[in-house]
Design a protein around this motif. Structure first.
Motif, PDB file in Angstrom:
ATOM      1  N   THR A 211       0.782  -1.300   0.135  1.00 42.41           N
ATOM      2  CA  THR A 211       0.143  -0.140   0.008  1.00 42.41           C
ATOM      3  C   THR A 211       1.023   1.390  -0.094  1.00 42.41           C
ATOM      4  O   THR A 211       1.707   1.241   0.918  1.00 42.41           O
ATOM      5  CB  THR A 211      -1.052   0.037   1.146  1.00 42.41           C
TER       6      THR A 211
ATOM      7  N   THR B 132       0.565   5.430   0.019  1.00 39.54           N
ATOM      8  CA  THR B 132      -0.547   6.464  -0.113  1.00 39.54           C
ATOM      9  C   THR B 132       0.338   7.857  -0.677  1.00 39.54           C
ATOM     10  O   THR B 132       1.363   8.309  -0.004  1.00 39.54           O
ATOM     11  CB  THR B 132      -1.024   6.790   1.468  1.00 39.54           C
ATOM     12  N   ARG B 133      -0.129   8.379  -1.821  1.00 36.40           N
ATOM     13  CA  ARG B 133       0.408   9.368  -2.372  1.00 36.40           C
ATOM     14  C   ARG B 133       0.153  10.693  -1.557  1.00 36.40           C
ATOM     15  O   ARG B 133      -0.608  10.888  -0.904  1.00 36.40           O
ATOM     16  CB  ARG B 133      -0.071   9.715  -3.800  1.00 36.40           C
TER      17      ARG B 133
ATOM     18  N   GLY C 122      -3.363  12.088  -1.174  1.00 33.70           N
ATOM     19  CA  GLY C 122      -4.075  11.275  -0.536  1.00 33.70           C
ATOM     20  C   GLY C 122      -4.559  10.018  -1.368  1.00 33.70           C
ATOM     21  O   GLY C 122      -5.256   9.248  -0.826  1.00 33.70           O
ATOM     22  N   GLN C 123      -4.554   9.823  -2.853  1.00 34.48           N
ATOM     23  CA  GLN C 123      -4.783   8.594  -3.378  1.00 34.48           C
ATOM     24  C   GLN C 123      -3.917   7.459  -2.800  1.00 34.48           C
ATOM     25  O   GLN C 123      -2.697   7.619  -2.610  1.00 34.48           O
ATOM     26  CB  GLN C 123      -4.243   8.942  -5.140  1.00 34.48           C
ATOM     27  N   ILE C 124      -4.668   6.232  -2.997  1.00 34.30           N
ATOM     28  CA  ILE C 124      -4.129   5.058  -2.507  1.00 34.30           C
ATOM     29  C   ILE C 124      -3.879   4.165  -3.662  1.00 34.30           C
ATOM     30  O   ILE C 124      -4.820   3.871  -4.406  1.00 34.30           O
ATOM     31  CB  ILE C 124      -4.834   4.449  -1.276  1.00 34.30           C
TER      32      ILE C 124
ATOM     33  N   SER D 254      -2.808   0.351  -3.750  1.00 28.84           N
ATOM     34  CA  SER D 254      -2.776  -0.960  -3.030  1.00 28.84           C
ATOM     35  C   SER D 254      -2.856  -2.146  -3.983  1.00 28.84           C
ATOM     36  O   SER D 254      -3.591  -2.158  -4.930  1.00 28.84           O
ATOM     37  CB  SER D 254      -3.755  -0.994  -1.747  1.00 28.84           C
TER      38      SER D 254
END
Length: 179
Positions: free
Chosen positions: A158, A160-161, A164-166, A168
């Motif tokens: 995972t 997290t950029r 806020g984009q994830i 995974s």
């Protein structure tokens, strides 16, 4: 036939019918293996290539894992390829352990990449470690290895950029480890 036997059989039949679960699992989504998800889209992963930068001794070194939506034979062959989904990350350790790694400083994830004349060119970059101020830079990363044997690796990841984009995903399968 004995009325008590009929009642007992009826009771057993009722319990069996009540205890059976429905075979319809359409409302429950299976966990997707060998893929990563970004912004609601899933990208399949077919192969893993693991490289240990230091095979001379037991000093910690970078161990990298590269995942592709093409076979390792296609990736390592001399053919031109397109539409490549690519996940790369590395961590420092002497061997791959069944643990969670959170210090992932080198990483790249892209889609629609190409290989031309043996050179990989990323397409759309989803994650990149070059610019800490960029939206595609990871503010956090976790890679959890749950199984590593001579022939198989299983892990989840995972990222997290900064925006806020994830991203995974998971991989559970064979791997190629060049000498």
């Amino acid at each position: 036939m004995n009325p008590n036997l009929l009642r007992t059989l009826a009771l057993v039949l009722c319990m069996a019918l009540v205890s059976c679960s429905s075979d319809d699992t359409s409302s429950i989504q299976d966990e997707t293996n060998n893929a990563f998800t970004f912004n609601g889209t899933t990208y399949n992963l077919v192969s893993a290539i693991i490289v240990d930068e230091n095979t001379a001794n037991n000093d910690p070194s970078e161990i990298s894992i590269s995942l592709f939506n093409k076979t390792s034979a296609e990736i390592t062959g001399n053919n031109d390829l397109s539409d490549i989904s690519y996940v790369y990350f590395d961590f420092e350790d002497t061997t791959i352990q069944n643990t969670t790694y959170s210090q992932i400083e080198d990483y790249d994830i892209s889609i629609d990449g190409t290989i031309t004349n043996g050179e990989f060119t990323p397409g759309t970059v989803l994650l990149d470690d070059n610019d800490p101020q960029s939206d595609v830079y990871a503010q956090s990363a976790l890679v959890t290895v749950t199984n590593f044997t001579e022939f198989n690796i299983a892990f989840t990841f995972t990222f997290t950029r900064n925006d806020g984009q994830i991203i995974s995903g998971s991989y559970d399968g064979n791997y190629f480890m060049p000498n």
